[in-house]
Design a protein around this motif. Structure first.
Motif, PDB file in Angstrom:
ATOM      1  N   THR A 144     -20.675  30.894   7.228  1.00  0.00           N
ATOM      2  CA  THR A 144     -21.378  31.946   7.964  1.00  0.00           C
ATOM      3  C   THR A 144     -21.852  31.346   9.279  1.00  0.00           C
ATOM      4  N   ALA A 145     -21.471  31.968  10.392  1.00  0.00           N
ATOM      5  CA  ALA A 145     -21.868  31.489  11.721  1.00  0.00           C
ATOM      6  C   ALA A 145     -22.994  32.372  12.241  1.00  0.00           C
ATOM      7  N   VAL A 146     -24.081  31.734  12.649  1.00  0.00           N
ATOM      8  CA  VAL A 146     -25.279  32.452  13.086  1.00  0.00           C
ATOM      9  C   VAL A 146     -25.555  32.095  14.552  1.00  0.00           C
ATOM     10  N   PRO A 147     -25.710  33.089  15.435  1.00  0.00           N
ATOM     11  CA  PRO A 147     -25.944  32.780  16.856  1.00  0.00           C
ATOM     12  C   PRO A 147     -27.214  31.965  17.073  1.00  0.00           C
ATOM     13  N   VAL A 148     -27.127  30.971  17.961  1.00  0.00           N
ATOM     14  CA  VAL A 148     -28.287  30.161  18.333  1.00  0.00           C
ATOM     15  C   VAL A 148     -28.440  30.208  19.855  1.00  0.00           C
ATOM     16  N   VAL A 149     -29.384  29.428  20.391  1.00  0.00           N
ATOM     17  CA  VAL A 149     -29.791  29.575  21.793  1.00  0.00           C
ATOM     18  C   VAL A 149     -29.491  28.268  22.534  1.00  0.00           C
ATOM     19  N   HIS A 150     -28.331  28.211  23.187  1.00  0.00           N
ATOM     20  CA  HIS A 150     -27.949  26.943  23.812  1.00  0.00           C
ATOM     21  C   HIS A 150     -27.388  27.111  25.212  1.00  0.00           C
ATOM     22  N   SER A 151     -26.482  28.051  25.401  1.00  0.00           N
ATOM     23  CA  SER A 151     -25.809  28.199  26.694  1.00  0.00           C
ATOM     24  C   SER A 151     -25.715  29.671  27.051  1.00  0.00           C
ATOM     25  N   GLU A 152     -25.947  29.974  28.329  1.00  0.00           N
ATOM     26  CA  GLU A 152     -25.798  31.366  28.760  1.00  0.00           C
ATOM     27  C   GLU A 152     -24.343  31.691  29.049  1.00  0.00           C
ATOM     28  N   LYS A 153     -23.517  30.660  29.163  1.00  0.00           N
ATOM     29  CA  LYS A 153     -22.136  30.889  29.580  1.00  0.00           C
ATOM     30  C   LYS A 153     -21.193  31.172  28.433  1.00  0.00           C
ATOM     31  N   SER A 154     -21.574  30.777  27.220  1.00  0.00           N
ATOM     32  CA  SER A 154     -20.636  30.971  26.114  1.00  0.00           C
ATOM     33  C   SER A 154     -21.395  31.170  24.809  1.00  0.00           C
ATOM     34  N   GLU A 155     -20.706  31.686  23.822  1.00  0.00           N
ATOM     35  CA  GLU A 155     -21.305  31.881  22.507  1.00  0.00           C
ATOM     36  C   GLU A 155     -21.551  30.529  21.838  1.00  0.00           C
ATOM     37  N   CYS A 156     -22.698  30.401  21.200  1.00  0.00           N
ATOM     38  CA  CYS A 156     -23.013  29.176  20.455  1.00  0.00           C
ATOM     39  C   CYS A 156     -23.575  29.573  19.091  1.00  0.00           C
ATOM     40  N   PHE A 157     -23.178  28.832  18.078  1.00  0.00           N
ATOM     41  CA  PHE A 157     -23.556  29.182  16.714  1.00  0.00           C
ATOM     42  C   PHE A 157     -24.103  27.965  15.975  1.00  0.00           C
ATOM     43  N   GLY A 158     -24.932  28.240  14.979  1.00  0.00           N
ATOM     44  CA  GLY A 158     -25.142  27.312  13.880  1.00  0.00           C
ATOM     45  C   GLY A 158     -24.251  27.782  12.750  1.00  0.00           C
ATOM     46  N   VAL A 159     -23.910  26.875  11.847  1.00  0.00           N
ATOM     47  CA  VAL A 159     -23.025  27.272  10.747  1.00  0.00           C
ATOM     48  C   VAL A 159     -23.625  26.874   9.409  1.00  0.00           C
ATOM     49  N   ARG A 160     -23.307  27.692   8.430  1.00  0.00           N
ATOM     50  CA  ARG A 160     -23.779  27.470   7.063  1.00  0.00           C
ATOM     51  C   ARG A 160     -22.553  27.484   6.169  1.00  0.00           C
ATOM     52  N   LEU A 161     -22.339  26.386   5.438  1.00  0.00           N
ATOM     53  CA  LEU A 161     -21.162  26.266   4.587  1.00  0.00           C
ATOM     54  C   LEU A 161     -21.593  26.221   3.125  1.00  0.00           C
ATOM     55  N   GLU A 162     -21.059  27.124   2.343  1.00  0.00           N
ATOM     56  CA  GLU A 162     -21.262  27.077   0.896  1.00  0.00           C
ATOM     57  C   GLU A 162     -20.024  26.456   0.274  1.00  0.00           C
ATOM     58  N   VAL A 163     -20.230  25.365  -0.461  1.00  0.00           N
ATOM     59  CA  VAL A 163     -19.125  24.684  -1.138  1.00  0.00           C
ATOM     60  C   VAL A 163     -19.544  24.435  -2.585  1.00  0.00           C
ATOM     61  N   GLU A 164     -18.668  24.789  -3.510  1.00  0.00           N
ATOM     62  CA  GLU A 164     -19.053  24.762  -4.915  1.00  0.00           C
ATOM     63  C   GLU A 164     -20.397  25.503  -5.036  1.00  0.00           C
ATOM     64  N   ASP A 165     -21.389  24.874  -5.630  1.00  0.00           N
ATOM     65  CA  ASP A 165     -22.698  25.551  -5.716  1.00  0.00           C
ATOM     66  C   ASP A 165     -23.702  24.927  -4.747  1.00  0.00           C
ATOM     67  N   ARG A 166     -23.204  24.329  -3.678  1.00  0.00           N
ATOM     68  CA  ARG A 166     -24.075  23.656  -2.717  1.00  0.00           C
ATOM     69  C   ARG A 166     -23.989  24.310  -1.337  1.00  0.00           C
ATOM     70  N   VAL A 167     -25.026  24.040  -0.535  1.00  0.00           N
ATOM     71  CA  VAL A 167     -25.063  24.603   0.809  1.00  0.00           C
ATOM     72  C   VAL A 167     -25.402  23.500   1.805  1.00  0.00           C
ATOM     73  N   VAL A 168     -24.563  23.384   2.846  1.00  0.00           N
ATOM     74  CA  VAL A 168     -24.900  22.522   3.974  1.00  0.00           C
ATOM     75  C   VAL A 168     -24.916  23.406   5.223  1.00  0.00           C
ATOM     76  N   ALA A 169     -25.937  23.231   6.029  1.00  0.00           N
ATOM     77  CA  ALA A 169     -26.051  24.020   7.256  1.00  0.00           C
ATOM     78  C   ALA A 169     -26.252  23.075   8.425  1.00  0.00           C
ATOM     79  N   TYR A 170     -25.791  23.514   9.592  1.00  0.00           N
ATOM     80  CA  TYR A 170     -25.895  22.698  10.806  1.00  0.00           C
ATOM     81  C   TYR A 170     -26.310  23.599  11.961  1.00  0.00           C
TER      82      TYR A 170
END
Ligand SMILES: [Zn+2]
Ligand SMILES: [Zn+2]
Length: 254
Positions: A144-170
């Motif tokens: 799941t990609a969630v918009p964040v606040v980094h650049s006015e010139k292009s889209e920027c996202f944080g991402v959340r990855l669900e793998v097996e029964d675990r979650v890593v987000a960045y």
């Protein structure tokens, strides 16, 4: 083997600390997906014993060089060394395909155009653009990609990855935003940029601000990454059981 994250690069755009640029390998069920692919990604994979052809997908947070400039080399490898049979699945912000192929063309004349002409079986890559906050399958993960606040010139996202029964987000690169609370919610590991110790440059986070939000971040562990020199100098003061400081080569089970 439990799902895990292998830090292949945790540096910023300026080479701070001699660290490789952003590249985070998520492994689950014997499958591999990268989060970001900075310019040094292919070198890091070789350095840390990760066969580049074992990476089946890449989730890009944004199209800044320290997060995606490794893709031309990964595609070069896929095409000329590995003969990747099914192609790398690359997901990213709007324009990800055009920007990646243009970068490839800039570095190796005509290479991007030649890839653009290939599709289907035997093509070294296929591309997909995010739809904000809409989960989709990517390699072994649901992303799941969630918009964040980094650049006015292009889209920027944080991402959340669900793998097996675990979650890593960045977080990707971002200034503080409430979206980070959603990204981190229930995560086993929340990887967050921390460019500065104080007074961050626009579009980035500093630890003095992040520290105030730590209690509200509902993640089991928090890994600081993308640190500039002043932050790196202070990092040993803050590492603890819940807040960790990234190192190139670090492996964390989820
Ligand atoms: Zn950036
Ligand atoms: Zn960056």
């Amino acid at each position: 083997m439990p799902a895990r994250v292998h830090v292949l690069g945790c540096g910023d755009a300026f080479g701070s600390g001699g660290r490789a640029q952003t590249c985070l390998l998520v492994e689950a069920l014997g499958r591999r997906v990268l989060i970001d692919c900075g310019a040094t990604a292919l070198v890091s994979m070789r350095r840390f014993g990760v066969a580049p052809e074992s990476v089946e997908a890449v989730a890009l947070t944004h199209l800044h060089g320290d997060h995606f400039a490794g893709l031309p080399f990964l595609l070069l490898y896929a095409r000329h060394v590995a003969g990747h049979p099914s192609g790398v699945h690359i997901a990213g912000p709007r324009g990800v395909r055009a920007r990646t192929l243009a970068a490839f063309d800039a570095l190796y004349e005509g290479a991007g155009q030649s890839i653009a002409a290939l599709s289907g079986e035997g093509a070294p890559a296929r591309f997909e653009e995010y739809r904000a906050s809409v989960p989709f399958g990517l390699g072994p993960a649901t992303v799941t990609a969630v918009p964040v606040v980094h650049s006015e010139k292009s889209e920027c996202f944080g991402v959340r990855l669900e793998v097996e029964d675990r979650v890593v987000a960045y977080s990707g690169d971002t200034a503080w935003t409430g979206a980070l609370l959603d990204l981190a919610s229930g995560a086993d590991l929340f990887i967050v940029e921390c460019q500065a110790w104080a007074g961050p440059p626009p579009g980035h986070l500093a630890f003095d601000e992040l520290r105030r939000h730590l209690p509200a971040l509902d993640a089991r562990r928090i890994l600081l990454t993308h640190m500039g020199e002043p932050m790196l100098a202070r990092a040993p003061e803050i590492a603890g059981d819940r807040v960790l400081v990234a190192q190139d080569g670090m492996v964390l089970e989820l």
